[in-house]
Write an enzyme that holds these catalytic residues in place. Structure first.
Site, PDB file in Angstrom:
ATOM      1  N   TYR A  87      19.698 -22.349   0.525  1.00 15.23           N
ATOM      2  CA  TYR A  87      18.507 -21.666  -0.147  1.00 15.23           C
ATOM      3  C   TYR A  87      19.257 -21.561  -1.829  1.00 15.23           C
ATOM      4  O   TYR A  87      19.149 -21.459  -3.180  1.00 15.23           O
ATOM      5  CB  TYR A  87      17.976 -21.077   0.476  1.00 15.23           C
ATOM      6  CG  TYR A  87      16.920 -20.511  -1.611  1.00 15.23           C
ATOM      7  CD1 TYR A  87      15.482 -21.346  -0.710  1.00 15.23           C
ATOM      8  CD2 TYR A  87      17.185 -19.782  -1.810  1.00 15.23           C
ATOM      9  CE1 TYR A  87      13.983 -20.620  -0.954  1.00 15.23           C
ATOM     10  CE2 TYR A  87      15.772 -18.951  -2.618  1.00 15.23           C
ATOM     11  CZ  TYR A  87      14.351 -19.865  -1.948  1.00 15.23           C
ATOM     12  OH  TYR A  87      13.445 -20.141  -2.914  1.00 15.23           O
ATOM     13  N   SER A 126     -16.004  -4.258  -0.554  1.00 17.98           N
ATOM     14  CA  SER A 126     -15.088  -2.896   0.590  1.00 17.98           C
ATOM     15  C   SER A 126     -15.841  -4.010   2.019  1.00 17.98           C
ATOM     16  O   SER A 126     -16.503  -4.648   2.049  1.00 17.98           O
ATOM     17  CB  SER A 126     -15.314  -1.812   0.116  1.00 17.98           C
ATOM     18  OG  SER A 126     -17.226  -1.367  -0.318  1.00 17.98           O
ATOM     19  N   LEU A 127     -15.568  -3.247   2.806  1.00 21.77           N
ATOM     20  CA  LEU A 127     -15.921  -3.454   4.275  1.00 21.77           C
ATOM     21  C   LEU A 127     -16.597  -2.379   5.016  1.00 21.77           C
ATOM     22  O   LEU A 127     -16.061  -1.168   4.989  1.00 21.77           O
ATOM     23  CB  LEU A 127     -14.929  -4.272   5.221  1.00 21.77           C
ATOM     24  CG  LEU A 127     -14.635  -5.712   4.947  1.00 21.77           C
ATOM     25  CD1 LEU A 127     -12.780  -5.458   5.978  1.00 21.77           C
ATOM     26  CD2 LEU A 127     -15.856  -6.428   5.366  1.00 21.77           C
ATOM     27  N   GLU A 183      -9.252 -11.437  12.387  1.00 25.40           N
ATOM     28  CA  GLU A 183      -7.876 -11.257  11.895  1.00 25.40           C
ATOM     29  C   GLU A 183      -7.538 -10.178  11.809  1.00 25.40           C
ATOM     30  O   GLU A 183      -8.445  -9.105  11.205  1.00 25.40           O
ATOM     31  CB  GLU A 183      -8.169 -11.895  10.254  1.00 25.40           C
ATOM     32  CG  GLU A 183      -8.399 -12.914   9.754  1.00 25.40           C
ATOM     33  CD  GLU A 183      -9.529 -13.262   8.673  1.00 25.40           C
ATOM     34  OE1 GLU A 183      -8.710 -13.193   7.871  1.00 25.40           O
ATOM     35  OE2 GLU A 183     -10.754 -13.611   8.051  1.00 25.40           O
ATOM     36  N   LYS A 203      -6.204  -6.060  10.527  1.00 26.40           N
ATOM     37  CA  LYS A 203      -6.556  -5.580   9.026  1.00 26.40           C
ATOM     38  C   LYS A 203      -5.162  -5.146   8.469  1.00 26.40           C
ATOM     39  O   LYS A 203      -4.130  -4.033   9.274  1.00 26.40           O
ATOM     40  CB  LYS A 203      -7.722  -5.016   9.207  1.00 26.40           C
ATOM     41  CG  LYS A 203      -8.022  -4.046   7.957  1.00 26.40           C
ATOM     42  CD  LYS A 203      -9.126  -3.314   8.117  1.00 26.40           C
ATOM     43  CE  LYS A 203      -9.840  -2.771   6.413  1.00 26.40           C
ATOM     44  NZ  LYS A 203      -9.094  -2.174   6.149  1.00 26.40           N
ATOM     45  N   ARG A 252      -7.224  -4.617  -6.331  1.00 29.20           N
ATOM     46  CA  ARG A 252      -8.982  -5.222  -6.410  1.00 29.20           C
ATOM     47  C   ARG A 252      -9.461  -3.774  -7.582  1.00 29.20           C
ATOM     48  O   ARG A 252     -10.494  -4.370  -7.938  1.00 29.20           O
ATOM     49  CB  ARG A 252      -9.193  -4.240  -5.061  1.00 29.20           C
ATOM     50  CG  ARG A 252     -10.495  -4.365  -4.243  1.00 29.20           C
ATOM     51  CD  ARG A 252     -10.296  -3.934  -2.872  1.00 29.20           C
ATOM     52  NE  ARG A 252     -11.935  -4.018  -3.010  1.00 29.20           N
ATOM     53  CZ  ARG A 252     -12.379  -2.448  -3.439  1.00 29.20           C
ATOM     54  NH1 ARG A 252     -11.942  -1.445  -3.674  1.00 29.20           N
ATOM     55  NH2 ARG A 252     -13.820  -2.475  -2.491  1.00 29.20           N
TER      56      ARG A 252
HETATM   57  O1  I6G Z   1     -10.055  -5.506   2.633  1.00 28.57           O
HETATM   58  C1  I6G Z   1     -10.542  -6.165   3.795  1.00 28.57           C
HETATM   59  C2  I6G Z   1      -9.323  -6.486   4.623  1.00 28.57           C
HETATM   60  C3  I6G Z   1      -8.838  -7.746   5.397  1.00 28.57           C
HETATM   61  C4  I6G Z   1     -11.359  -7.565   3.623  1.00 28.57           C
HETATM   62  C5  I6G Z   1     -11.527  -8.557   4.511  1.00 28.57           C
HETATM   63  C6  I6G Z   1      -9.931  -8.581   4.920  1.00 28.57           C
HETATM   64  O2  I6G Z   1     -10.282 -10.480   5.904  1.00 28.57           O
HETATM   65  C7  I6G Z   1      -9.311  -9.483   6.781  1.00 28.57           C
HETATM   66  N1  I6G Z   1     -12.146  -9.518   4.184  1.00 28.57           N
HETATM   67  C8  I6G Z   1     -13.104  -9.169   2.910  1.00 28.57           C
HETATM   68  C9  I6G Z   1     -13.974 -10.290   2.801  1.00 28.57           C
HETATM   69  C10 I6G Z   1     -13.053  -8.037   2.639  1.00 28.57           C
HETATM   70  N2  I6G Z   1     -12.480  -7.167   2.615  1.00 28.57           N
HETATM   71  C11 I6G Z   1     -14.037  -7.589   1.467  1.00 28.57           C
END
Ligand code: I6G
Length: 358
Positions: free
Chosen positions: A36, A82-83, A114, A116, A137
């Site tokens: 590489y 955000s979530l 998934e 985090k 963000r």
């Molecule tokens: O802050 C986030 C971390 C991981 C996320 C997220 C995520 O998906 C694995 N997905 C969304 C749709 C949002 N924040 C808004």
């Protein structure tokens, strides 16, 4: 410049793109590092001798360009939300119940689960398959332009591969540092008498916010894509998981722990399973994200305040640890909302948020 030189340059670029894809996306290295490096050195040499051939999407651009004086601002085409959080099983069960009530269905809801990752959310825009802009963000509406830094991250392609590439696609995901990279970086810094980082998240944040992209290039940052923002010129599949697989086919890395489940009971099992394996993962995670898989249902559910109704972050219990408070960051948003981030020598950060009195 002769046709032969151009052919050589193109062939070296194609070779390096293929090595990168095999290594970073398929997790299947096909050549030794020395091979590489040899191809990269040959490309750099040819491009140096023929600067008119250098293009923004050449793999040689991964080394990092000129330092900036400051970061410009970028307004997100679609706000980065955000979530909402869940902390207990019953929070997730209530999330599932709200979704079913709102959709007026008794059928089980399929989810995409998934990990985090404990990193930084970024947005990356590709126009005609070429990376043209990357941003943090920020406050969700406006972030910082970190294009030159993001271009140096080894597993982020400068050019998408494959067929059916939209005219414009915004990819969102997390930039993070894996535990091995973090350890190596701190060992290296310590040996040089340089500053060490308290945890991988701080190391990732510090590495990404460098005005000199060459410094970012020297740091072991990684990226996993987790969603799309604006997409123009081509419809993506109508399920979240299928969209992620499409991103993977474009050469974008997607976390291999991502899984579809058929109902909330399986989502709970996913959370428990990954929670048990958390210490063996190569990177730090602070929970899992559970999303309604069907995009039509996502659209029906919509948003409340600044979070989607169709996704939730199911956090792991905070690990109680003794810690030394190293420093405190204050961020004042455009609305006057104030965030406080205590940085300590443990990675489980406590986010305290309060509204500033007007
Ligand atoms: O802050 C986030 C971390 C991981 C996320 C997220 C995520 O998906 C694995 N997905 C969304 C749709 C949002 N924040 C808004």
């Amino acid at each position: 410049m002769s046709d032969n030189v151009l052919e050589q340059i193109q062939s070296l670029r194609a070779q390096l793109e293929e090595y990168n894809y095999q290594y970073y996306v398929l997790d299947n290295p096909t050549v030794p590092d020395a091979e590489y490096d040899r191809a990269m050195q040959s490309l750099l040499k040819l491009e140096m001798a023929h600067p008119e051939c250098v293009s923004a999407d050449s793999p040689s651009q991964k080394v990092g360009g000129e330092a900036l004086a400051k970061f410009d601002q970028v307004t997100h085409r679609i706000p980065m939300l955000s979530l909402d959080n869940a902390f207990e099983d019953h929070d997730l069960v209530a999330f599932n119940r709200r979704i079913k009530e709102r959709l007026g269905t008794a059928e089980p809801i399929g989810y995409c689960c998934e990990p985090k990752l404990d990193g930084l959310a970024v947005s990356i825009v590709y126009e005609n398959g070429v990376l043209v802009q990357a941003a943090t963000r920020g406050d969700g509406q406006v972030g910082e332009n970190i294009t030159e830094n993001v271009k140096t991250i080894r597993n982020i392609p400068l050019k998408l591969r494959g067929e059916d590439i939209p005219k414009l696609i915004e990819v969102r995901g997390e930039v993070f540092m894996d535990l091995e990279g973090f350890k190596r970086l701190n060992e290296k810094n310590e040996a040089k008498g340089d500053k060490t980082f308290a945890n991988p998240r701080n190391a990732a944040a510090g590495s990404l916010r460098q005005l000199d992209p060459k410094i970012t290039a020297s740091r072991p940052l990684r990226f996993y894509a987790y969603s799309t923002g604006q997409v123009e010129g081509l419809a993506l599949p109508n399920e979240h998981f299928a969209q992620l697989m499409r991103l993977k086919s474009y050469g974008l890395p997607v976390c291999p722990e991502t899984k579809c489940v058929v109902d909330v009971a399986q989502a709970l099992e996913y959370y428990q399973d990954i929670g048990q394996r958390r210490a063996q993962l190569a990177y730090e995670i602070d929970g899992v994200v559970i999303k309604v898989n069907d995009k039509t249902l996502q659209n029906q559910l919509g948003f409340v305040a600044r979070a989607p109704r169709w996704a939730i972050a199911f956090k792991f219990p905070a690990q109680e640890e003794l810690t030394t408070l190293l420093d405190v960051e204050f961020q004042v948003g455009r609305t006057g909302a104030m965030g406080v981030t205590p940085n300590s020598n443990v990675s489980n950060r406590t986010q305290l948020e309060f509204q500033m009195a007007a």
